[in-house]
Design an enzyme around this catalytic site. Structure first.
Site, PDB file in Angstrom:
ATOM      1  N   ASN A  10       0.860  -1.187   0.000  1.00  0.00           N
ATOM      2  CA  ASN A  10       0.000   0.000   0.000  1.00  0.00           C
ATOM      3  C   ASN A  10       0.903   1.246   0.000  1.00  0.00           C
ATOM      4  O   ASN A  10       1.707   1.436   0.915  1.00  0.00           O
ATOM      5  CB  ASN A  10      -0.891  -0.039   1.253  1.00  0.00           C
ATOM      6  N   ASP A  12      -0.103   4.483  -0.115  1.00  0.00           N
ATOM      7  CA  ASP A  12      -0.816   5.707   0.266  1.00  0.00           C
ATOM      8  C   ASP A  12       0.089   6.753   0.923  1.00  0.00           C
ATOM      9  O   ASP A  12      -0.024   7.952   0.663  1.00  0.00           O
ATOM     10  CB  ASP A  12      -1.919   5.409   1.303  1.00  0.00           C
ATOM     11  N   HIS A  13       0.968   6.281   1.814  1.00  0.00           N
ATOM     12  CA  HIS A  13       1.679   7.261   2.642  1.00  0.00           C
ATOM     13  C   HIS A  13       2.880   7.882   1.953  1.00  0.00           C
ATOM     14  O   HIS A  13       3.463   8.835   2.474  1.00  0.00           O
ATOM     15  CB  HIS A  13       1.976   6.665   4.021  1.00  0.00           C
ATOM     16  N   HIS A  46      -5.642   3.615  -1.605  1.00  0.00           N
ATOM     17  CA  HIS A  46      -6.966   3.989  -1.096  1.00  0.00           C
ATOM     18  C   HIS A  46      -7.251   5.428  -1.507  1.00  0.00           C
ATOM     19  O   HIS A  46      -6.594   6.358  -1.022  1.00  0.00           O
ATOM     20  CB  HIS A  46      -6.952   3.845   0.437  1.00  0.00           C
ATOM     21  N   ARG A  52      -6.850  12.830   0.962  1.00  0.00           N
ATOM     22  CA  ARG A  52      -5.764  13.269   1.853  1.00  0.00           C
ATOM     23  C   ARG A  52      -4.424  12.654   1.460  1.00  0.00           C
ATOM     24  O   ARG A  52      -3.379  13.136   1.842  1.00  0.00           O
ATOM     25  CB  ARG A  52      -6.091  12.971   3.309  1.00  0.00           C
ATOM     26  N   GLU A  73      -8.692   0.499  -3.049  1.00  0.00           N
ATOM     27  CA  GLU A  73      -9.513   0.548  -1.822  1.00  0.00           C
ATOM     28  C   GLU A  73     -10.481   1.707  -1.933  1.00  0.00           C
ATOM     29  O   GLU A  73     -10.071   2.840  -2.244  1.00  0.00           O
ATOM     30  CB  GLU A  73      -8.616   0.763  -0.602  1.00  0.00           C
ATOM     31  N   THR A 104      -8.292   3.517   8.482  1.00  0.00           N
ATOM     32  CA  THR A 104      -9.537   2.753   8.464  1.00  0.00           C
ATOM     33  C   THR A 104      -9.724   2.037   9.802  1.00  0.00           C
ATOM     34  O   THR A 104      -9.028   1.076  10.102  1.00  0.00           O
ATOM     35  CB  THR A 104      -9.518   1.731   7.310  1.00  0.00           C
ATOM     36  N   GLU A 154     -11.027  -9.342   3.211  1.00  0.00           N
ATOM     37  CA  GLU A 154      -9.749  -9.000   3.840  1.00  0.00           C
ATOM     38  C   GLU A 154     -10.021  -8.836   5.328  1.00  0.00           C
ATOM     39  O   GLU A 154     -10.850  -8.015   5.740  1.00  0.00           O
ATOM     40  CB  GLU A 154      -9.175  -7.713   3.247  1.00  0.00           C
ATOM     41  N   HIS A 193      -3.514  -4.568   7.832  1.00  0.00           N
ATOM     42  CA  HIS A 193      -3.612  -3.384   8.682  1.00  0.00           C
ATOM     43  C   HIS A 193      -2.700  -3.538   9.891  1.00  0.00           C
ATOM     44  O   HIS A 193      -2.819  -4.505  10.638  1.00  0.00           O
ATOM     45  CB  HIS A 193      -5.045  -3.085   9.163  1.00  0.00           C
TER      46      HIS A 193
HETATM   47  N1  PXP Z   1      -5.841  -3.141   4.113  1.00  0.00           N
HETATM   48  C1  PXP Z   1      -6.794  -2.181   4.139  1.00  0.00           C
HETATM   49  C2  PXP Z   1      -8.158  -2.529   3.675  1.00  0.00           C
HETATM   50  C3  PXP Z   1      -6.495  -0.868   4.552  1.00  0.00           C
HETATM   51  O1  PXP Z   1      -7.460   0.082   4.583  1.00  0.00           O
HETATM   52  C4  PXP Z   1      -5.161  -0.561   4.911  1.00  0.00           C
HETATM   53  C5  PXP Z   1      -4.805   0.834   5.309  1.00  0.00           C
HETATM   54  O2  PXP Z   1      -5.065   1.702   4.254  1.00  0.00           O
HETATM   55  C6  PXP Z   1      -4.208  -1.590   4.848  1.00  0.00           C
HETATM   56  C7  PXP Z   1      -4.579  -2.872   4.475  1.00  0.00           C
HETATM   57  C8  PXP Z   1      -2.774  -1.353   5.192  1.00  0.00           C
HETATM   58  O3  PXP Z   1      -2.657  -1.005   6.535  1.00  0.00           O
HETATM   59  P1  PXP Z   1      -1.271  -0.426   7.057  1.00  0.00           P
HETATM   60  O4  PXP Z   1      -1.034   0.850   6.316  1.00  0.00           O
HETATM   61  O5  PXP Z   1      -1.495  -0.243   8.515  1.00  0.00           O
HETATM   62  O6  PXP Z   1      -0.218  -1.454   6.743  1.00  0.00           O
END
Ligand code: PXP
Length: 251
Positions: A10, A12-13, A46, A52, A73, A104, A154, A193
């Site tokens: 992921n 996103d960050h 996501h 954001r 996502e 989330t 998931e 997560h």
């Molecule tokens: N799975 C889902 C559905 C999520 O929403 C997220 C966070 O965006 C993740 C996995 C990944 O979580 P983390 O960033 O804590 O590894």
């Protein structure tokens, strides 16, 4: 032997850091390509309602420029459905989304949300998108996913990641039981997560889980050791835990 445990990274960050200053650096698509080269089997992103982190153009670019399946996502909203149907990612993971949350929090309510979710799942599936539901490791939520026609779930590992000691063991047992239940009722089971180098092995050892989605820790760890190294280390921890579990089962 079962297929190898997949890793969805992921990104996103990376976009969170970019957006802290505006502009285009660091580029989440560059991170996605690097993740693919380092052993990710897919890229997860996501697109939140408030944009954001990931933005619309990131989704378009990841989908067209990165040579790995995109797991999109999304909240179950008309806007996100339109975007998913436009880009047709390999997979869409439906997540609950609250504007004020940091990440989330908690899984989707597949029971209470049945009537709302059903048309979303049907339209995504009709477009050839593999739908997963991000839910708590609770058998009644898994049964609800089946009745909604979602082929994948998931399991939310956030609580497991936050807890310690006996409480963590109890939550882990819930995840293990939910994954076994998913397999029994014909659902493909993913998990994610809050996973880190320290807590990933037990989850990776659950042989009915076929994919882990990991983001925040890997992007944070990349500050210290680089993204390539962080992903390779995660991959090897996952692979070792899975190989040990399979070895123990066949012994
Ligand atoms: N799975 C889902 C559905 C999520 O929403 C997220 C966070 O965006 C993740 C996995 C990944 O979580 P983390 O960033 O804590 O590894």
């Amino acid at each position: 032997m079962k297929p190898k445990l997949r890793l969805g990274v992921n990104i996103d960050h990376v976009a969170t850091i970019r957006n802290a200053r505006g502009g285009v650096y660091p580029d989440p698509v560059r991170a996605a390509k690097l993740a693919a080269a380092a052993g990710a089997d897919g890229i997860t992103a996501h697109l939140r309602e408030d944009r954001r982190h990931i933005r619309d153009e990131d989704i378009q670019r990841i989908n067209s420029e990165v040579d790995k399946p995109l797991n999109f996502e999304m909240a179950a909203t008309a806007e996100m459905l339109d975007i998913a149907l436009k880009h047709k990612p390999h997979a869409a993971c439906i997540v609950p989304e609250k504007r004020e949350e940091q990440t989330t929090e908690g899984g989707l309510d597949a029971i209470g949300g049945h009537n709302h979710l059903k048309p979303f799942i049907r339209q995504l599936a009709d477009a050839g998108i593999r739908v997963s539901l991000f839910i708590e490791p609770d058998p009644i939520q898994l049964d609800a996913a089946v009745s909604l026609g979602a082929p994948v779930v998931e399991l939310h590992t956030g609580r497991y990641a936050e807890l310690e000691g006996v409480e963590q063991d109890t939550e882990f047992a819930r995840i293990e039981a939910a994954a076994a239940h998913a397999e029994t009722i014909g659902l493909e089971c993913h998990a994610g997560h809050g996973l880190t180098f320290d807590n990933v092995a037990p989850v990776a050892a659950i042989t009915s889980v076929v994919e882990l989605n990991i983001g925040h820790f890997l992007i944070g760890e990349a500050i210290f050791s680089g993204l390539d190294s962080a992903i390779r280390r995660m991959r090897s921890l996952m692979d070792k835990a899975r190989a040990d579990a399979e070895g123990a089962r066949s012994a």
